[in-house]
Scaffold this active site. Structure first.
Site, PDB file in Angstrom:
ATOM      1  CE1 TYR A  50      -3.903   1.972  -0.094  1.00 29.94           C
ATOM      2  CE2 TYR A  50      -3.394   2.686   2.141  1.00 29.94           C
ATOM      3  CZ  TYR A  50      -4.155   2.797   0.988  1.00 29.94           C
ATOM      4  OH  TYR A  50      -5.165   3.711   0.922  1.00 29.94           O
ATOM      5  CE  LYS A 105     -20.547 -20.466 -14.697  1.00 21.95           C
ATOM      6  NZ  LYS A 105     -21.423 -21.350 -15.456  1.00 21.95           N
TER       7      LYS A 105
END
Length: 445
Positions: A50, A105
């Site tokens: 970050y 899925k």
């Protein structure tokens, strides 16, 4: 098919997954979560992952857009987009109720293909809004999997996005269904000894699935004139006056190229003398006597989920030589899960900009080959999801076809593609197993 089955036991077995799903889904409150793929030894590492360190890859991407694929997981991020308008065999249940399916899925993508897929169920039914939403998401995702979107808008959404986006867009209910159905049919014809150029095929159902099946079958060498398609009003033929309305253009195009004899009637008339029935329609709409009127060594794919058009034991008793369904609890499951994880793995590994029908056919041929190598029979026309080596093989076949067609950003050898896909998929499976072994994914009770 052996001795006559116990119908009550078979029906109870068929209903068991429904009972288990309703019990276990609330236990886990969803089926996927986000996990880091970079090491975090302590909070000091965030200065790299970050701020302030992250500013440098941001600047690099700003100057060189394509490097987003190097600095981020964009290539492996797939958006699963649905409006919930045509879910499994459940119909228009809406985006909230569709979310469990899309989560399922996503875990298939991850476990079988090593692909990071995110379910995004959208609160709109408008095709233009679905198209715009996908375009807005393009900076984050390396591909789009359209799922459970009703016809006819599914055709316009797919065609527009394939034309206007620079990442691969795929509608699994169209292209995925077509790929796995083609593989199943090719192997079935080998078993019964019939030539694809001469077989009479009935496509029962004129939705997204069978429209794509028709297109891919013809591209693979089947004879369009020997195919009949049946919708809710009967056989598609050139004297149908109800197909002139907007939204039925795709059916009229099929009328013009199929049904050489211009036959009319319903399902019974369509199946009379047919070699093959491929049904993506609705539950319990095929009568056994209609199967009995088909040609010798008939092939029946009854793929509606969760209840097929005819139960497999009924079709077998009526005389069908090969019977398949879309369910995993019967032999011969014809299900998209056998192809979309491998296809997307191959697409991602070469940075393909689209998914062509030829790439789908390449995956289908590899899928059929995997089953044939292990021995074909009337009860084994396709591999199962447990045959995990088929997914790297599909990935390599798709990647090579993408390179051949000039739609790949990267060029790799077959060996390199196979090695890369195998490594990534194995890592994903091992990761899940490790989390289970350490109790971080609790065992189902």
């Amino acid at each position: 098919m052996g001795e006559k089955p116990n119908i009550a036991e078979l029906l109870a077995k068929a209903n068991k997954p429904n009972e288990d799903a309703l019990r276990l889904h609330p236990v886990y409150r969803g089926k996927l979560e986000v996990t880091p793929k970079c090491p975090i030894k302590d909070c000091g590492d965030f200065s790299i992952w970050y701020t302030p360190g992250v500013a440098m890859p941001c600047r690099d991407i700003e100057a060189h857009r394509e490097r987003v694929f190097d600095h981020t997981n964009k290539a492996n991020f797939i958006a699963i987009i649905s409006d919930g308008s045509r879910v499994l065999g459940l119909g228009n249940i809406g985006p909230h109720a569709a979310l469990p399916v899309m989560e399922g899925k996503a875990i298939l993508f991850k476990y079988l293909g090593g692909v990071d897929a995110f379910p995004l169920c959208l609160s709109t039914k408008e095709p233009d809004e679905l198209i715009q939403a996908c375009k807005w998401l393009e900076p984050t995702f390396g591909g789009v999997n359209l799922e459970d979107i009703a016809k006819p808008k599914c055709f316009a959404v797919l065609d527009t996005l394939r034309r206007e986006m620079s990442i691969p867009v795929w509608h699994d209910d169209q292209q995925g269904t077509a790929a796995v159905t083609l593989a199943a049919l090719v192997n079935s014809l080998k078993i019964v000894g019939k030539d694809k150029r001469n077989v009479a095929i009935v496509l029962l159902g004129a939705g997204a699935a069978n429209v794509a099946v028709f297109r891919v079958l013809v591209a693979a060498g089947f004879t369009a004139e020997s195919i009949l398609m049946v919708d809710t009003q009967g056989i598609l033929h050139r004297n149908r006056n109800d197909l002139n309305s907007p939204g039925n253009e795709f059916k009229w195009r099929i009328c013009e190229t199929t049904n050489a004899e211009n036959r009319s009637g319903g399902i019974a008339e369509a199946l009379r003398g047919a070699d093959v029935c491929i049904a993506y329609s609705g539950p319990a709409i095929i009568k056994p006597e209609w199967v009995g009127a088909m040609a010798r060594d008939a092939i029946v794919f009854a793929c509606a989920n969760p209840v097929p058009e005819i139960w497999p034991w009924e079709a077998a008793e009526a005389g069908a030589r090969i019977v398949a369904t879309g369910r995993s609890d019967f032999s011969n499951q014809v299900n998209n899960s056998l192809c979309f994880p491998g296809i997307f793995r191959g697409v991602i590994d070469v940075g393909a900009k689209t998914i062509t029908d030829e790439m789908c056919i390449a995956a289908s041929e590899e899928l059929a080959r995997c089953a044939e190598e292990k021995g074909l029979s009337a009860q084994h026309i396709l591999p199962t999801m447990d045959d995990w080596d088929l997914f790297p093989r599909e990935a390599a076949a798709v990647g090579l076809k993408a390179i051949e067609q000039g739609v790949a950003r990267k060029k790799m050898t077959k060996e390199a593609l196979l090695e890369t896909a195998t490594k990534i998929i194995k890592r994903s499976r091992d990761q899940t197993r490790t989390l289970m072994d350490h109790g971080l994914i609790a065992a189902a009770e």
